[in-house]
Design a protein around this motif. Sequence first.
Motif, mmCIF file in Angstrom:
data_model
loop_
_atom_site.group_PDB
_atom_site.id
_atom_site.type_symbol
_atom_site.label_atom_id
_atom_site.label_comp_id
_atom_site.label_asym_id
_atom_site.label_seq_id
_atom_site.Cartn_x
_atom_site.Cartn_y
_atom_site.Cartn_z
ATOM 1 N N UNK A 159 53.736 24.210 49.631
ATOM 2 C CA UNK A 159 52.627 24.625 48.777
ATOM 3 C C UNK A 159 52.270 26.090 49.034
ATOM 4 N N UNK A 160 52.259 26.499 50.284
ATOM 5 C CA UNK A 160 51.985 27.904 50.609
ATOM 6 C C UNK A 160 53.055 28.791 49.974
ATOM 7 N N UNK A 161 54.318 28.386 50.078
ATOM 8 C CA UNK A 161 55.385 29.158 49.458
ATOM 9 C C UNK A 161 55.189 29.305 47.960
ATOM 10 N N UNK A 183 48.883 32.478 43.419
ATOM 11 C CA UNK A 183 47.736 31.588 43.246
ATOM 12 C C UNK A 183 46.868 31.603 44.503
ATOM 13 N N UNK A 184 45.645 32.098 44.396
ATOM 14 C CA UNK A 184 44.693 32.173 45.505
ATOM 15 C C UNK A 184 45.125 33.153 46.581
ATOM 16 N N UNK A 185 46.161 33.932 46.313
ATOM 17 C CA UNK A 185 46.666 34.916 47.272
ATOM 18 C C UNK A 185 47.495 35.933 46.488
ATOM 19 N N UNK A 186 47.590 37.165 47.031
ATOM 20 C CA UNK A 186 48.389 38.177 46.341
ATOM 21 C C UNK A 186 49.841 37.726 46.249
ATOM 22 N N UNK A 187 50.446 37.934 45.089
ATOM 23 C CA UNK A 187 51.831 37.520 44.901
ATOM 24 C C UNK A 187 52.738 38.258 45.880
ATOM 25 N N UNK A 188 53.593 37.511 46.558
ATOM 26 C CA UNK A 188 54.474 38.086 47.567
ATOM 27 C C UNK A 188 55.711 37.185 47.657
ATOM 28 N N UNK A 189 56.778 37.585 46.964
ATOM 29 C CA UNK A 189 57.982 36.755 46.929
ATOM 30 C C UNK A 189 58.604 36.579 48.310
ATOM 31 N N UNK A 190 58.642 37.646 49.087
ATOM 32 C CA UNK A 190 59.268 37.545 50.403
ATOM 33 C C UNK A 190 58.520 36.573 51.301
ATOM 34 N N UNK A 191 57.202 36.581 51.218
ATOM 35 C CA UNK A 191 56.420 35.634 52.013
ATOM 36 C C UNK A 191 56.643 34.216 51.496
ATOM 37 N N UNK A 192 56.771 34.088 50.184
ATOM 38 C CA UNK A 192 57.066 32.784 49.610
ATOM 39 C C UNK A 192 58.395 32.238 50.102
ATOM 40 N N UNK A 193 59.402 33.118 50.146
ATOM 41 C CA UNK A 193 60.723 32.713 50.633
ATOM 42 C C UNK A 193 60.623 32.220 52.072
ATOM 43 N N UNK A 212 62.564 37.895 45.864
ATOM 44 C CA UNK A 212 62.334 38.121 47.290
ATOM 45 C C UNK A 212 63.595 38.074 48.119
ATOM 46 N N UNK A 213 64.718 37.782 47.467
ATOM 47 C CA UNK A 213 66.040 37.777 48.113
ATOM 48 C C UNK A 213 67.038 38.317 47.101
ATOM 49 N N UNK A 214 68.209 38.694 47.593
ATOM 50 C CA UNK A 214 69.265 39.087 46.674
ATOM 51 C C UNK A 214 69.752 37.839 45.937
ATOM 52 N N UNK A 215 69.927 37.951 44.645
ATOM 53 C CA UNK A 215 70.384 36.793 43.869
ATOM 54 C C UNK A 215 71.728 36.303 44.413
#
Length: 281
Positions: free
Chosen positions: A50-52, A59-69, A96-99
């Motif tokens: 859910x955090x990811x 949602x409820x936090x600044x968008x951050x793909x790397x942190x999501x990963x 947040x990663x290389x495809x």
Amino acid sequence: MKSWPLILLFLLSTTACDFSEPLTPAQIKEMDFESVLKMAQQGNASAQNIVGSRYVNGLDVAQDYEEGVKWFRLTAEQGNAPGQRNLGIIYSNGLGVERDYKESVKWFRLAVEQGDAIAQLELSRSYFFGQGVVQDYKESVKWSRLAAEQGNAIAQFVLGNAYFNGQGVEQDYNEGVKWYRLAAEQGNQGAQVNLGSAYFKGKGVAQDYEESVKWYRLAAEQGNAGGQLEVGIAYYFGQGVSQDYEESVKWYRLAAEQDYAMAQNNLGNAYFNGQGVEQDY
């Protein structure tokens, strides 16, 4: 002709699979971010997923793909199927990663081993486009069918397309209509439009203009530009509805405002010919 719903690109579900925990995933999902984050930091796999998702979607936090990963990887490595599937989607889209399609397929396979319907759908997409695997329509159908049989509306729509286009299966309009109907009844816009088209053309069902307009309208009322165009055409020709140029223009305009080229052309014709609007060259 290849066809695949674009909606597949960002299916980052927050549902988790471990129901042995004191709180269910649904309960965790309703918690505020700080509370979920604390659970995630303590190793709760559902919370990590859910955090990811919240980081990826902002949602409820600044968008951050790397942190999501980071959080998807932690939950995936614990064997959490939705986390594995979400990590696969991350790699498939290069967020947040290389495809890396092969890496995405690796994670989808781990999730499908646990019966995850969205992972089945995503693996179907991988085989359809040959991303990370050798292109194989039959294998694509195999995985979309498994997801469709679990009630996934997008998979039902995709399976309907496979039967209508004869991709990976023998062409069968009746079977295609069956799957379109299941998806359309769940509100899938693409399936509603395609079911409307089936009734209009009499493919897999008896031709029925009124039934055709019914399904086109359901999609149109959800904002689907293709459905809006088709409802406009129905009113223009009086097929399944009473002919009404003004109503036709209304629907053309809605689709045209979404940059739908055919609707823009039809709206231009309406102005040029003064049908449903005051003539205006």
